[in-house]
Write an enzyme that holds these catalytic residues in place. Structure first.
Site, short mmCIF file in Angstrom:
data_model
loop_
_atom_site.label_atom_id
_atom_site.label_comp_id
_atom_site.label_asym_id
_atom_site.label_seq_id
_atom_site.Cartn_x
_atom_site.Cartn_y
_atom_site.Cartn_z
N HIS A 108 0.84 -1.21 0.00
CA HIS A 108 0.00 0.00 0.00
C HIS A 108 0.87 1.25 0.00
O HIS A 108 2.08 1.19 0.26
CB HIS A 108 -0.91 0.01 1.23
N ASP A 110 0.56 4.89 2.06
CA ASP A 110 -0.20 5.30 3.24
C ASP A 110 -1.35 6.24 2.89
O ASP A 110 -1.16 7.27 2.25
CB ASP A 110 0.73 5.99 4.25
N HIS A 266 4.70 0.04 0.08
CA HIS A 266 5.47 -0.66 1.10
C HIS A 266 4.63 -1.74 1.76
O HIS A 266 3.40 -1.76 1.64
CB HIS A 266 6.06 0.30 2.15
N ARG A 281 5.15 5.90 14.44
CA ARG A 281 4.95 6.43 13.08
C ARG A 281 4.41 7.85 13.11
O ARG A 281 3.45 8.14 13.84
CB ARG A 281 3.99 5.52 12.33
C1 SIN Z 1 3.20 0.84 7.82
O1 SIN Z 1 2.58 0.42 6.86
O2 SIN Z 1 3.27 2.04 8.07
C2 SIN Z 1 3.90 -0.13 8.75
C3 SIN Z 1 5.17 -0.62 8.18
C4 SIN Z 1 5.90 -1.54 9.14
O3 SIN Z 1 5.42 -1.81 10.23
O4 SIN Z 1 7.00 -1.97 8.79
#
Ligand code: SIN
Length: 295
Positions: A108, A110, A266, A281
């Site tokens: 995805h 974000d 990612h 995050r």
């Molecule tokens: C995310 O998608 O922001 C999480 C990525 C992760 O936990 O490595």
């Protein structure tokens, strides 16, 4: 380039590891504090789209302050924030949460369903499994470039429907049945809203083209049904994450990853049942995506 700093590409398509900067300097308050270090990060982001900055012992206030140096801090909807720091979410899976999907466990970009999806995400590692829990990124510029001219011409004029429905009133979708440790705020009808974005977007800083669809939030092409869209969309989803477009991060405590959601997908690898994994995050606001046919 400063001699104490190294920027080392980790894969041809995207990703670089940075050592020797101290990003806490950029959080010191003065408008030009830590400018040298920030310049290294910004240049590397422009060239490699995602950077892994090692050895950054940031606390939460410092992470938020650093995020603000990269743009306007975005408070993301539908996910419970840390009570002490409403601009931060904890990406957490507990050791006893077995056989459950994890936050970010499908490819995805974000919050691509927002009118103005985020530009950068910052993810800071606090607690990690001994092994596993790596993260993958895929360059959507490399993916676009690798398509045939005919397929590029087909995709450029298209727009796609993006929606946050897995987090909305329809209940969790297949990719939203995640760890109890990342609390989704449900029953918000705005998550069901359909937003149209170009399938091929142009990066506002570099002018480069990238694919901008993903299997979590992109439902269908404009003015078509899900069934009609599926074959071509599935082709693009599969193509977009071919191994040669990707890079992989093996986290260490105090690694800070910063990535550009405008040209990457990612995925968090969910292979560490029995271990606790905690990262913090933060997100930088972005702009409405501009299509390659709109310029
Ligand atoms: C995310 O998608 O922001 C999480 C990525 C992760 O936990 O490595």
């Amino acid at each position: 380039m400063r001699t104490d700093v190294s920027v080392r590409p980790v894969a041809p398509a995207c990703g670089a590891e940075i050592r020797g900067v101290d990003l806490r300097r950029a959080t010191a308050g003065a408008p030009d504090a830590g400018d040298d270090d920030l310049r290294v990060v910004r240049d590397a982001l422009r060239r490699h789209a995602v950077v892994f900055v090692r050895d950054q012992p940031l606390d939460l206030d410092e992470q938020v302050a650093l995020t603000a140096r990269l743009g306007r801090v975005l408070r993301v909807p539908y996910i419970q924030h840390l009570p002490s720091h409403p601009d931060v979410i904890a990406v957490l899976k507990e050791a006893d949460e077995r056989r459950i999907s994890t936050f970010g466990g499908s490819w995805h970009s974000d919050f691509s369903f927002l009118d103005e999806p985020p530009s950068f995400t910052l993810l800071h590692a606090k607690e990690l499994p001994e092994v596993g829990g790596d993260t993958l990124w895929a360059s959507q510029e490399a993916a676009y470039d690798a398509l045939s001219p005919g397929m590029q011409r087909l995709l450029v004029p298209l727009r796609a429907v993006q929606t946050g429905w897995p987090h909305g009133t329809n209940g969790p979708g297949p990719n939203a049945a995640v760890s109890r440790s990342v609390v989704m705020t449900r029953n918000d009808p705005s998550a069901d809203r359909e937003v149209l974005h170009p399938v091929v977007r142009v990066h506002p800083d570099t002018g480069r083209r990238s694919l901008f669809v993903n299997p979590v939030y992109t439902q269908r092409f404009e003015d078509t049904t899900v069934e009609e869209s599926r074959p071509l969309l599935q082709y693009v989803f599969d193509h977009a994450v071919r191994a040669e477009f990707t890079c992989r991060l093996r986290w260490e405590p105090d690694t800070l990853a910063i990535w550009d959601n405008r040209c990457l997908l990612h995925l968090a690898i969910n292979d560490y049942d029995g271990s606790r994994r905690l990262l913090h995050r933060t997100t930088v606001a972005g702009e409405r995506p501009v299509g390659a046919d709109q310029r």
